[in-house]
Design an enzyme around this catalytic site. Structure first.
Site, PDB file in Angstrom:
ATOM      1  N   ARG A  12      -3.559  17.582   6.498  1.00  0.00           N
ATOM      2  CA  ARG A  12      -3.481  17.110   7.880  1.00  0.00           C
ATOM      3  C   ARG A  12      -2.384  17.895   8.589  1.00  0.00           C
ATOM      4  O   ARG A  12      -1.530  18.505   7.941  1.00  0.00           O
ATOM      5  CB  ARG A  12      -3.174  15.613   7.936  1.00  0.00           C
ATOM      6  CG  ARG A  12      -4.176  14.739   7.174  1.00  0.00           C
ATOM      7  CD  ARG A  12      -3.736  13.274   7.184  1.00  0.00           C
ATOM      8  NE  ARG A  12      -4.628  12.439   6.379  1.00  0.00           N
ATOM      9  CZ  ARG A  12      -4.493  12.209   5.092  1.00  0.00           C
ATOM     10  NH1 ARG A  12      -3.486  12.776   4.431  1.00  0.00           N
ATOM     11  NH2 ARG A  12      -5.339  11.449   4.437  1.00  0.00           N
ATOM     12  N   HIS A  62       0.853  -1.187   0.000  1.00  0.00           N
ATOM     13  CA  HIS A  62       0.000   0.000   0.000  1.00  0.00           C
ATOM     14  C   HIS A  62       0.891   1.240   0.000  1.00  0.00           C
ATOM     15  O   HIS A  62       1.102   1.901   1.009  1.00  0.00           O
ATOM     16  CB  HIS A  62      -0.911  -0.001   1.236  1.00  0.00           C
ATOM     17  CG  HIS A  62      -1.978   1.048   1.185  1.00  0.00           C
ATOM     18  ND1 HIS A  62      -3.243   0.847   1.654  1.00  0.00           N
ATOM     19  CD2 HIS A  62      -1.968   2.316   0.727  1.00  0.00           C
ATOM     20  CE1 HIS A  62      -3.978   1.940   1.498  1.00  0.00           C
ATOM     21  NE2 HIS A  62      -3.193   2.856   0.933  1.00  0.00           N
TER      22      HIS A  62
END
Length: 548
Positions: A420, A82
């Protein structure tokens, strides 16, 4: 194109014993061996028919590594694949290449409490498995990645992070950190060269040892089998989502008194903005520590509470499929608005606009079934009081360039902007005397700039193959590097753009990235990694180029 066509799973091919004996002579007996395809998260880096193995434990990993060294092969640790960048396998790797994938997720999955505030974990365990185990023992982390399928080893290799800084009046709790997951490491066991035995061997490094600093975020230049992590008491978190604040207000220039990104950060400390391309209302998520359930919140007892996001809706899949198969990239604004509509309706329909529960259940929210897009990524180190300025200037530039491209009939982005904010990797938060700071973490403190105590993470997502994406993202990258001295790349994602490629800009690779850490720090890390792996077993062509 269906939603299913936008995802994929690894392909495993049975090993032919005769072929294995011919191509991998004297391979360690008892280690499961097979042919396997490699595919990264979005399918931009693939390799068919590589040899792969699944060691039953750390000792077998050592056997495999020594076999690879003696036979001139390279070892690449593989977890869930991933990621986006070529840190594991490079594009163009062929089935006859001397590259051996070593799967960690099959057996390196042990979990045990090392003490009341530490956990021993194998690097093949997923973050969801780790956080579930911690939750069962009343423990947790301050912040985590949104996907739960990442293996711990992969997450630590690239200083994976969540989104969290202290809210107004909030004190750090024992065992917790506002930095990356790498900042939780107390000790790690890795396969390294042993001069005395003249072979590779397991060695455990305390976080207080000088060499550990290079291994805490190692980019795949070593093989870590197990870690001991500092953890703390679990918290209940409330997560409130809203889509009613215009981008012009949320990302406004500093100095105003509106509903700004920084105002939510001040009040809650845990904020994420997801801004769909060509839309005006971002999806804002705000987490706050809430020991008891607020009256308006829905209790959640498991993660992944946004099914409209985790499972690609038909309207989104159809639009994405048409854009890819028919080259209808001009539909990007339609896709962006469709995704916003789905989010707004879905938050209400699934009662997920205001949820509450143990930290894991609100922090993890991305499944492998989500729409798979490519992503760039950067961390801008700055002062906490400058966060709104960074966000405002970045979003202004992004919006202006997107409009300029659209005016020429070009639509290089069809995904989201994600923002973020975290603290930096303060080794004191590990609560271990003499703990070292990770040398290659994007969240490494810059001692020359003590006012930098915060990192703003900026990502832009778009479908793979989107025309003009690389040129557009290059402009974004140059804007960040030129405008913000504290800019570093997010290792797992896209960076070093040319007008038509990624991970390819020689100046960024050879000068900008090392310079963002400091030449001394970069050289120290490279030197340690080379000394612990003098034969280059743990590497690939891209890593050779990055650390040359």
């Amino acid at each position: 194109m269906s939603a299913a066509a936008l995802t994929a799973v690894p392909i495993l091919l049975p090993a032919d014993p005769a072929a294995a004996a011919a191509e991998l002579p004297d391979f360690p007996a008892g280690v499961a061996l097979r042919r396997s395809a490699y595919r990264n998260w979005v399918g931009e880096i693939t390799a068919d028919g590589l040899w792969a193995c699944s060691p039953a434990g750390p000792d077998q990993v050592v056997e495999v590594v020594n076999w690879a060294w003696r036979h001139g092969w390279r070892v690449r640790a593989r977890g869930s694949s991933h990621g986006w960048s070529p840190l594991t396998v490079t594009e163009g790797t062929t089935s006859d290449a001397p590259v051996l994938l070593v799967d960690t997720a099959s057996h390196l999955t042990g979990l045990s409490l090392h003490s009341t505030s530490t956990v021993r974990a194998g690097t093949g365990v997923t973050l969801e498995e780790l956080l579930t185990y911690l939750e069962e023992h009343g423990l947790g982390v301050t912040a985590a990645t949104a996907p739960g399928d990442l293996t711990l080893g992969g997450a630590l290799a690239i200083d994976a992070h969540g989104t969290a800084v202290p809210a107004a009046g909030e004190q750090r709790q024992p065992g917790q950190t506002y930095g990356s997951l790498s900042n939780r490491i107390l000790s790690l066991t890795a396969v390294v060269w042993d001069e005395e035995s003249g072979a590779y061997a397991l060695r455990t490094f305390s976080r207080a040892e000088a060499d550990s600093a290079a291994l805490l975020t190692h980019l795949g230049r070593t093989f870590v089998t197990e870690v001991v992590l500092r953890v703390g008491a679990n918290s209940n978190l409330r997560c409130v989502s809203r889509v009613d604040i215009p981008a012009a207000e949320l990302f406004a220039a500093p100095g105003g008194d509106g509903r700004t990104f920084a105002s939510f950060l001040e009040n809650a400390g845990r904020v994420e903005a997801i801004w769909f391309a060509y839309t005006e209302f971002p999806w804002l998520k705000v987490w706050s520590v809430a020991p008891t359930r607020p009256l308006t919140s829905r209790r959640v007892t498991s993660p992944y509470n946004y099914p409209f996001s985790d499972n690609v809706p038909t309207v989104v899949a159809d639009l994405a499929g048409r854009m890819v198969s028919d080259a209808a990239w001009y539909l990007a604004p339609v896709l962006g608005n469709a995704q916003l509509d789905v989010a707004a309706v879905g938050l209400t329909a699934t009662l997920s606009a205001d949820i509450w529960g143990p930290s894991k259940n609100t922090l993890l929210y991305i499944r492998p079934t989500t729409l798979r897009v490519t992503a760039n990524g950067y961390a801008v180190l700055t002062g906490r009081d400058q966060v709104q300025r960074v966000v405002s200037e970045f979003t202004d530039f992004y919006r202006e360039r997107l409009a300029a491209y659209a005016a020429r009939g070009k639509f290089p982005v069809n995904g989201t902007v994600e923002i973020r904010v975290t603290g930096l990797d303060d080794p004191a938060e590990a609560e271990l005397d003499g703990a070292r700071a990770p040398l290659l973490s994007a969240l490494r403190e810059d001692r020359a700039r003590p006012e930098w105590d915060t990192a703003v993470w900026l990502d832009i997502l778009t479908l793979p193959g989107t025309p003009y994406a690389e040129a557009f993202l290059r402009e974004i990258e140059q804007f960040l590097f030129e405008g913000w001295e504290g800019t570093r790349v997010e290792w797992s994602k896209g960076w070093a753009y040319t007008d038509d490629d990624v991970w390819a800009d020689e100046e960024v690779l050879g000068t900008t990235i090392p310079g963002s850490f400091g030449e001394a720090v970069w050289g120290q890390a490279a030197g340690v990694l080379d000394r612990l792996d003098p034969h280059g077993v743990f590497g690939n062509a891209f890593l050779d180029r990055l650390f040359r």
